[in-house]
Design an enzyme around this catalytic site. Structure first.
Site, PDB file in Angstrom:
ATOM      1  CE  LYS A  46      42.419  43.830   0.619  1.00 15.09           C
ATOM      2  NZ  LYS A  46      43.681  44.071  -0.091  1.00 15.09           N
ATOM      3  CB  THR A  47      43.056  45.929  -4.767  1.00 17.32           C
ATOM      4  OG1 THR A  47      43.147  44.808  -3.883  1.00 17.32           O
ATOM      5  CG2 THR A  47      44.330  46.021  -5.597  1.00 17.32           C
ATOM      6  CG  ASP A 234      46.758  45.504   0.647  1.00 18.57           C
ATOM      7  OD1 ASP A 234      45.663  45.679   1.198  1.00 18.57           O
ATOM      8  OD2 ASP A 234      46.902  44.806  -0.380  1.00 18.57           O
ATOM      9  CD  GLU A 235      44.863  41.748   2.697  1.00 20.67           C
ATOM     10  OE1 GLU A 235      44.191  41.772   3.738  1.00 20.67           O
ATOM     11  OE2 GLU A 235      44.435  41.321   1.609  1.00 20.67           O
ATOM     12  CD  GLN A 265      38.032  39.725   4.446  1.00 19.36           C
ATOM     13  OE1 GLN A 265      38.382  38.815   3.706  1.00 19.36           O
ATOM     14  NE2 GLN A 265      37.721  40.935   3.990  1.00 19.36           N
ATOM     15  NE  ARG A 612      36.392  35.095   0.966  1.00 23.90           N
ATOM     16  CZ  ARG A 612      36.816  36.347   0.856  1.00 23.90           C
ATOM     17  NH1 ARG A 612      37.622  36.691  -0.115  1.00 23.90           N
ATOM     18  NH2 ARG A 612      36.395  37.279   1.698  1.00 23.90           N
TER      19      ARG A 612
END
Length: 754
Positions: A46-47, A234-235, A265, A612
């Site tokens: 995503k980044t 973002d987020e 998330q 993770r």
């Protein structure tokens, strides 16, 4: 300014930065017109999409850098984003004043229009300590008892209201009763008025005041709506109500808003995040496109399938399924049942050493716990093994403030001449023994060359202290004498609990309405649990000293220990996930307070934990947990049963309670189709609990008075030992001959009829 801003030039048909993107990533980058929601699953890049999208806007000359509003949650993320954009377009990007956090951008707008919010442009931003100090002044002026209604609790409440976008007049009456019998809203208004007099704003005001001035001044709002040709967030799943309202106002102009996030998330509801913000995006921006990033570049197919299968149980989600083009499925997720927390730490320690011997770096391993108190047993295990470790996202267990306070009390009990410990807790909790008395104690101690505790006795017997100081000091000295005397006849864990209760320390934390107060109480309970492992108080205090001395290691390669919340955004080759039991994970408190929404957030937290892992994930659950100094039977987390059957292995063996699990050659590997697994799930659906009091006989667990339903000769099933026949019955205890595990003594609550 970049070279792109100086002179017009023809842009290439296919910029190089697009070449490495997959189809959905490229779609998200090139969709520049209208609202766009990018649902970016864990490990899907995503980044990269966000930074490439900014680069693409600049490269195609859709906007100058100063016309792009890009919002992140941390300053570090903002800096990284600007650097990556510069790398993509071949030069440092300058002139991006609107790339930053919600609060930094809100502060910039607020300073430009401060007069519209009743402030001057040079207003001061208060930190938390300043905020609490100001609230203490207000409560004192209103004759409010700070012990019953602490200023820090009011500060947390006001911060929550501000995150919800509520000014004092908008706070519901029912919520006002959260503080001082209905006066919370009134004190909030007084506090806000006082801030204006001081030309100050707190952290929450940076968005709330900015939101208010945009709502009240359409001309100012129109100015910013015209300025920002593109908005990127973002987020987005972590935004609170105030952030959501602020962003929606600004985005209603050109509507070129792109929000990147993952509804699966969203794990910060406890600090105001609203998963509903991302779920209602299409309603807020009719005609919006949704691009799903589902190709994962981090984890193996088995890990992704397990995580996707589990999160599918959530109803409040937009839906996506992670996948990878890796050919090998990878290790299945290992589910391991253990007897208790100590066994759990020992087995994980063994597995860490085994992986290390195979060449795995400690830096590439992590232990992710649901509650901070769980770290203690792992920290102590690693110290015993000599395995370097780091605790991320918080202090180590014995460094926590409440633990250091409690240990200071115990040090004074064990060694009355310990001046440092005595001074630490002299006025903790507050008992009217402030700095002036401390200075008098020090002068008396120096002049007579005696410890502070003896100086206290001298002052008590003299007329040098006023009654308001002499009486509480005498009470404290008498308490220490009494507690010290109890050690001869009472187990030291019970004495420690008595000290925490009678000193007022426990009551102080119970009265504290700060979000972290319940966790601090749990840490104190874990401290009492730790005392059980030592024969006496002196042995425990010596152990703590050695732990503190060995905390700093020169090793760069260390295993990572952290909570699941702290792990978001990180990745490791190996992830250990201990404590997957009902009540601990999912958290009973979360479910009690928030119902289905709380359960779904807990499930998202489990999803974060599993994703993770790059290579292997190992989940552990214990049959018993010591909670608040009581042994309690535990049942496996419902999340384990939600994992797809073909993605996991359940492993245990005959020595799991004694000799440990032999990872290379497990004796017992259980499939979901076996009767044993079905019976374990039936037990979960119809839980039976038994409480074991460890205080009756220190060092031994004594079953509570509960009769078993089983008779001699009965055939039973135990979730970890398997099938067997009852040989003898002793109250709630059974002696059983197991078919594979041999003769064992177990509690009747832990078995089911076969």
């Amino acid at each position: 300014m970049t070279q792109l801003d100086s002179h017009p030039m023809k842009t290439p048909q296919t910029p190089a930065y697009l070449n490495g993107l997959n189809a959905m990533q490229r779609d998200a980058v090139e969709a520049l017109d209208g609202p766009l929601l990018v649902l970016a699953g864990a490990g899907t890049g995503k980044t990269r999409v966000l930074t490439t999208r900014i680069a693409h806007i600049l490269w195609t000359r859709r906007a100058f850098p100063s016309q792009i509003l890009s919002v992140t949650f941390t300053n570090k993320a903002a800096r990284e984003m600007q650097e990556r954009v510069g790398a993509l377009i071949g030069g440092a990007v300058e002139g991006m004043p609107w790339l930053g956090t919600f609060h930094s951008i809100g502060a910039k707008i607020l300073r430009r229009h401060a007069e519209l919010a009743g402030l001057s442009s040079n207003f001061t931003i208060l930190d938390t300590d300043d905020q609490v100090r100001l609230l203490k002044q207000i409560l004192s002026a209103e004759n409010i008892d700070d012990k019953r209604w602490p200023a820090r609790s009011l500060a947390a409440l006001i911060d929550r209201w501000k995150n919800q976008g509520l000014t004092p007049e908008k706070v519901p009456e029912a919520e006002s009763f959260s503080f001082a019998n209905g006066k919370g809203r009134e004190f909030y208004a007084i506090y806000q008025a006082r801030l204006k007099v001081l030309n100050a704003a707190d952290f929450g005001d940076l968005l709330l005041e900015c939101l208010g001035l945009l709502q009240r001044n359409p001309d100012v709002l129109a100015q910013y709506q015209e300025r920002f040709k593109y908005l990127l967030v973002d987020e987005y799943q972590d935004t609170n109500v105030a952030q959501y309202l602020w962003l929606r106002l600004l985005a209603q102009g050109r509507r070129n808003v792109c929000c990147v996030g993952d509804d699966d998330q969203s794990i910060y509801g406890w600090r105001g995040a609203e998963v509903g913000n991302i779920l209602r995006f299409e309603k807020d921006f009719p005609g919006a496109r949704i691009v799903r990033l589902e190709q994962n570049y981090r984890s193996t197919p088995n890990i992704l399938a397990a995580a996707s299968g589990m999160i599918a149980a959530n109803q409040g989600r937009l839906g996506k399924t992670l996948w990878t083009d890796r050919q090998e499925a990878g290790e299945k997720i290992q589910i391991c049942g253990v007897w208790d927390g100590a066994e759990e730490a020992r087995i994980i320690g063994e597995q860490v050493e085994q992986l290390q011997h195979k060449g795995e770096r400690l830096n590439d391993m992590a232990i992710l716990v649901r509650a901070g108190r769980q770290t203690r047993e792992f920290e102590e295990r690693f110290l015993t093994l000599g395995v370097p470790y780091r605790v991320i996202g918080g202090p180590r267990f014995y460094e926590r403030m409440e633990i250091r306070d409690a240990i200071a009390y115990l040090r004074v009990i064990a060694q009355p001449a310990d001046d440092l410990a005595f001074e630490r807790i002299l006025n903790t909790p507050k008992r009217g023994l402030g700095d002036a008395l401390a200075q008098k104690l020090h002068r008396t101690a120096r002049s007579h060359n005696i410890p502070l505790t003896r100086a206290a006795r001298l002052l008590i017997e003299s007329d040098e202290l006023p009654a308001r100081s002499r009486n509480p000091l005498r009470a404290l000295e008498e308490d220490f004498s009494r507690w010290r005397g109890l050690l001869a006849s009472t187990p030291h864990p019970q004495v420690a609990q008595l000290i925490l209760d009678e000193s007022g320390y426990t009551a102080m934390l119970k009265a504290d309405r700060a979000p972290d107060a319940p966790g601090r109480l749990e840490n104190l309970k874990e401290l009492i649990n730790a005392l059980e492992a030592f024969e006496n108080l002196g042995g425990f205090l010596e152990h703590v000293s050695l732990v503190m001395e060995n905390q700093q290691s020169g090793a760069d390669d260390r295993i990572n220990v952290m909570t699941l919340h702290s792990a978001k955004g990180l990745e490791f080759n190996t992830v250990f996930l201990p404590g997957w039991e009902e009540g601990l994970f999912p958290s009973q408190r979360s479910m009690d307070e928030n119902g289905v929404a709380g359960l779904e957030e807990e499930r998202r937290l489990a999803y974060v934990g599993i994703t993770r892992a790059r290579v292997r994930a190992r989940i552990f659950y214990a049959a018993n947990r010591r909670v608040y100094n009581l042994w309690q039977a535990a049942l496996p987390s419902r999340f384990i049963s939600e994992l797809p059957h073909d993605t996991i292995n359940i492993q245990t063996d005959q020595g799991v309670y004694g000799g440990g699990m032999r990872e290379a050659a497990p004796v017992f590997e259980q499939n979901y189709d076996t009767p044993g697994w079905q019976r374990m799930q039936a037990a979960r659906r119809q839980p039976r609990s038994v409480t074991i009091d460890v205080r009756a006989q220190p060092g031994r667990a004594t079953a509570a008075t509960e009769e078993t339903e089983y008779a001699e000769g009965a055939r039973i099933f135990h979730a970890k030992f398997g099938y067997g026949h009852v040989l003898g019955v002793d109250g709630g205890k059974l002696e059983i001959e197991f078919e594979k595990a041999g003769r064992k003594r177990v509690l009747g609550a832990f078995v089911q009829p076969a």
